[in-house]
Design a protein around this motif. Structure first.
Motif, PDB file in Angstrom:
ATOM      1  N   GLN A 419       0.829  -1.209   0.000  1.00  0.00           N
ATOM      2  CA  GLN A 419       0.000   0.000   0.000  1.00  0.00           C
ATOM      3  C   GLN A 419       0.867   1.264   0.000  1.00  0.00           C
ATOM      4  N   ALA A 420       1.765   1.295  -0.998  1.00  0.00           N
ATOM      5  CA  ALA A 420       2.642   2.460  -1.159  1.00  0.00           C
ATOM      6  C   ALA A 420       1.813   3.693  -1.510  1.00  0.00           C
ATOM      7  N   GLU A 421       2.203   4.824  -0.962  1.00  0.00           N
ATOM      8  CA  GLU A 421       1.469   6.071  -1.146  1.00  0.00           C
ATOM      9  C   GLU A 421       2.129   6.930  -2.223  1.00  0.00           C
ATOM     10  N   ASN A 422       1.547   6.914  -3.421  1.00  0.00           N
ATOM     11  CA  ASN A 422       2.040   7.774  -4.502  1.00  0.00           C
ATOM     12  C   ASN A 422       3.555   7.631  -4.677  1.00  0.00           C
ATOM     13  N   PRO A 423       4.073   6.404  -4.887  1.00  0.00           N
ATOM     14  CA  PRO A 423       5.529   6.178  -4.899  1.00  0.00           C
ATOM     15  C   PRO A 423       6.229   6.930  -6.024  1.00  0.00           C
ATOM     16  N   TYR A 424       7.332   7.533  -5.684  1.00  0.00           N
ATOM     17  CA  TYR A 424       8.131   8.322  -6.631  1.00  0.00           C
ATOM     18  C   TYR A 424       9.517   7.707  -6.790  1.00  0.00           C
ATOM     19  N   MET A 425      10.190   7.480  -5.657  1.00  0.00           N
ATOM     20  CA  MET A 425      11.503   6.843  -5.671  1.00  0.00           C
ATOM     21  C   MET A 425      11.526   5.698  -4.665  1.00  0.00           C
ATOM     22  N   ILE A 426      12.139   4.595  -5.072  1.00  0.00           N
ATOM     23  CA  ILE A 426      12.371   3.458  -4.182  1.00  0.00           C
ATOM     24  C   ILE A 426      13.871   3.358  -3.944  1.00  0.00           C
ATOM     25  N   LEU A 427      14.253   3.349  -2.672  1.00  0.00           N
ATOM     26  CA  LEU A 427      15.652   3.083  -2.336  1.00  0.00           C
ATOM     27  C   LEU A 427      15.744   1.582  -2.118  1.00  0.00           C
ATOM     28  N   PHE A 428      16.331   0.897  -3.072  1.00  0.00           N
ATOM     29  CA  PHE A 428      16.313  -0.561  -3.144  1.00  0.00           C
ATOM     30  C   PHE A 428      17.671  -1.112  -2.711  1.00  0.00           C
ATOM     31  N   ASN A 429      17.671  -1.958  -1.702  1.00  0.00           N
ATOM     32  CA  ASN A 429      18.894  -2.560  -1.157  1.00  0.00           C
ATOM     33  C   ASN A 429      19.658  -1.614  -0.239  1.00  0.00           C
ATOM     34  N   GLY A 430      18.992  -0.630   0.323  1.00  0.00           N
ATOM     35  CA  GLY A 430      19.636   0.226   1.310  1.00  0.00           C
ATOM     36  C   GLY A 430      20.499   1.301   0.693  1.00  0.00           C
ATOM     37  N   PHE A 483       9.604   6.415  -1.104  1.00  0.00           N
ATOM     38  CA  PHE A 483       9.495   7.867  -0.954  1.00  0.00           C
ATOM     39  C   PHE A 483       8.477   8.389  -1.958  1.00  0.00           C
ATOM     40  N   ASN A 484       7.507   9.170  -1.475  1.00  0.00           N
ATOM     41  CA  ASN A 484       6.454   9.650  -2.371  1.00  0.00           C
ATOM     42  C   ASN A 484       6.854  10.953  -3.052  1.00  0.00           C
ATOM     43  N   LYS A 485       5.937  11.460  -3.874  1.00  0.00           N
ATOM     44  CA  LYS A 485       6.261  12.615  -4.713  1.00  0.00           C
ATOM     45  C   LYS A 485       6.351  13.926  -3.933  1.00  0.00           C
ATOM     46  N   GLU A 486       5.927  13.901  -2.677  1.00  0.00           N
ATOM     47  CA  GLU A 486       6.022  15.110  -1.857  1.00  0.00           C
ATOM     48  C   GLU A 486       7.391  15.243  -1.189  1.00  0.00           C
TER      49      GLU A 486
END
Length: 607
Positions: A419-430, A483-486
């Motif tokens: 239930q991601a909220e308006n996802p903009y960037m994913i930091l994948f693997n830390g 991380f969302n777009k805001e």
């Protein structure tokens, strides 16, 4: 003359330092003198070891030592308000100790509680979901003499999802020792062959084939071999190993015993990060249960000559000790600095003996593989990546926590699941991983990505990138931050580079100096004082650090920055001389021209 007493093994040094730190709340100069004499090492060497680790103090750290997590997920929560509350209640700033030596306030990086922020450790007991009101109440209780352990409990597991019952590997009922009992009809070589056929690979992020590693180690004859469980889960945003060790500590222990049987090892170490001190008693209790039931010690599970024992070795706060050569150095009682790999650990590792180092999740998978038909296990996951994967989810989503998913799930599907909220960037693997944008959302989470690194730094057209990369999977070490777009992305990148400046062991210049320079350049960009050439420098320096650093820490320290520049150029470009008080027309040569002319005339007259 009395016989000279032999010094204690240096591998016991860190435990002794911990005992003094806990008792006195710091390691005093007279302690260092005595310890150096006891271990027959110089005081200078000892100070070098103590200063290397974050949680050893050479000045009083307070009866109640408080470490507030300053990771990016914490900072996007109640971090700033909580920090002010601690300072208000104690009348000191962070980095200080109260005059009565009752409290010490310190910051630290991610403590493995990203799903329950804002969090802190008080005498290494975890406090989660903090608010200013909670801080006020906690401090009031501590001032009354109530022990921190009485004010909290071991953090929740927050297991949010497991696949269908026939595909769940980790989070299902567990019968300790059941896999070890199956060894009576299986030779070490047959066990190694089974693990090779399972296609199990390292789950800490390197993904080296586990069976192949075991086979290499088994072929090296030695009077002593070791098994090390890397439980130094220091990658920001990762907490899956914490949950595994809390939920099923026996799986990890049994996995280590199975590895010992396969390669002929007789002793093992669980290298547990200091931030998980609150799990130490539980793990040691489980070790004792294994001994009581004949699953550790002599002739394990009734197999003659199968002898294996292990202990918990506590880390002391050093992210770089997640690197295997640094981890070995730390267990041996030295600074946890990575070494050049003249030999692999399977050849010459701990104390110069053949050594297997596996991640917690990897070791926990092994008993499960033995306890289910191989053909059933091989039906789970993708062709290259069998089984399931644990993901630690945090950030802008409604359901942070632990997810056990079958390899091959699409990123879009996973974002809906959490239930991601308006996802903009994913930091994948830390922080050592990569940034994912909407162009990556059609990709699957799997190991089908041998060309990923080659491709991801080359494609410039997001549409073309998305089309190409949709066929290439995303290998995950376990961290998934949304991380969302805001969100302003620049403080995130700054937090990452600050982290690597703090955690660099300092032994090589590219990592030590390069990341420091990156923080200065990022700050200039964030202040909108930068030009395009500064952004070009940022990318060029990041590539140099990645290519020329000594170990994996340095080589991966700029991954997020490089992929961030690639996939989110607008975030950087909008800072270039935008809304700034910086005067780009200022020319220092022009301003000083008249001064230089006067000086030259004076020199000519009086020359």
């Amino acid at each position: 003359m009395a016989a000279q007493k032999n010094p204690p093994p240096k591998s016991s040094l860190m435990n002794i330092l911990w005992d003094i730190q806990k008792k006195r709340r710091y390691i005093a100069p007279d302690d260092m003198t005595k310890i150096a004499h006891e271990f027959t090492i110089s005081k200078t060497e000892l100070e070098g070891i103590i200063s290397f680790y974050h949680f050893y103090h050479r000045t009083h750290a307070g009866k109640y030592t408080i470490y507030l997590n300053n990771g990016i997920i914490s900072k996007q929560g109640q971090y700033h308000a909580v920090k002010r509350a601690f300072e208000k209640e104690l009348g000191i700033s962070f980095g200080e100790t109260t005059n009565d030596k009752l409290f010490g306030l310190f910051e630290t990086s991610c403590i493995g509680l990203s799903d329950q922020e804002t969090s802190a450790l008080i005498n290494f007991h975890a406090f989660t979901n903090l608010t200013p009101l909670k801080v006020k109440n906690i401090i009031a209780q501590l001032k009354k003499g109530i022990h921190p352990e009485s004010l909290t409990r071991i953090p929740k597991n927050n297991i949010q999802y497991t696949p269908p019952k026939d595909k769940t590997i980790f989070f299902k009922a567990y019968n300790p020792g059941s896999a070890l009992k199956k060894l009576k009809n299986r030779s070490p070589d047959q066990l190694i062959d089974l693990i090779k056929k399972s296609k199990l690979s390292g789950r800490g992020g390197a993904f080296f084939p586990t069976g192949m590693k075991w086979e290499f180690c088994s072929k090296h004859a030695s009077d002593q071999k070791y098994i090390i469980c890397n439980a130094d889960e220091g990658e920001p945003g990762t907490f899956k190993d914490r949950v595994l060790m809390n939920k099923h500590p026996g799986l990890m222990i049994e996995g280590m015993a199975l590895a010992a049987y396969a390669v002929g090892a007789s002793f093992g170490y669980i290298y547990l990060r200091a931030e998980y001190f609150y799990l130490k008693d539980k793990i040691e209790s489980e070790i004792q249960k294994f001994k009581d039931h004949g699953f550790l010690g002599k002739d394990i599970a009734g197999i003659n000559g199968f002898d294996f024992d292990l202990i918990v070795h506590m880390g002391a706060g050093a992210y770089v000790c997640g690197e295997e050569t640094a981890l070995i150095s730390s267990i041996e009682g030295n600074r946890g600095e990575p070494s050049t790999k003249e030999y692999f650990p399977v050849e010459k590792g701990l104390f110069g003996k053949p050594t297997i180092i596996n991640n917690v999740e990897t070791l926990c998978a092994i008993p499960r593989i033995l306890n289910m038909p191989l053909d059933q296990y091989l039906k789970i996951g993708t062709e290259a990546t069998k089984g399931t994967k644990l993901l630690s989810v945090s950030g802008d989503c409604n359901k942070p926590g632990i997810y056990e998913i079958e390899w091959g799930m699409k990123l879009n599907e996973f974002l809906k699941l959490i239930q991601a909220e308006n996802p903009y960037m994913i930091l994948f693997n830390g922080y050592a991983g990569e940034c994912l944008s909407e162009a990556d959302f059609d990709r699957e989470i799997s190991g089908e990505n041998l060309l990923a690194e080659h491709v991801q730094f080359k494609w410039e057209d997001p549409i073309e990138y998305s089309r190409k990369m949709s066929a290439i999977g995303l290998r995950s070490g376990g961290s998934f931050m949304v991380f969302n777009k805001e969100r302003d992305l620049m403080p995130i990148f700054k937090n990452i580079t600050d982290f690597f400046v703090s955690e660099s062991c300092g032994i090589c210049a590219p990592c030590r100096t390069g990341n420091f320079l990156l923080t200065k350049k990022l700050k200039k960009i964030m202040l909108c004082h930068a030009e395009k050439s500064d952004l070009e420098d940022l990318e060029k320096w990041s590539s140099i650090i990645k290519q020329s650093s000594r170990c994996g820490l340095g080589k991966t320290s700029t991954n997020c920055l490089l992929t961030g520049i690639l996939k989110f150029p607008q975030e950087f470009n909008k800072c270039l001389l935008a809304k700034s008080d910086f005067n780009s027309s200022f020319d220092p040569d022009k301003v000083t021209q008249e001064y230089n002319t006067i000086i030259n005339e004076i020199e000519q007259i009086h020359g």
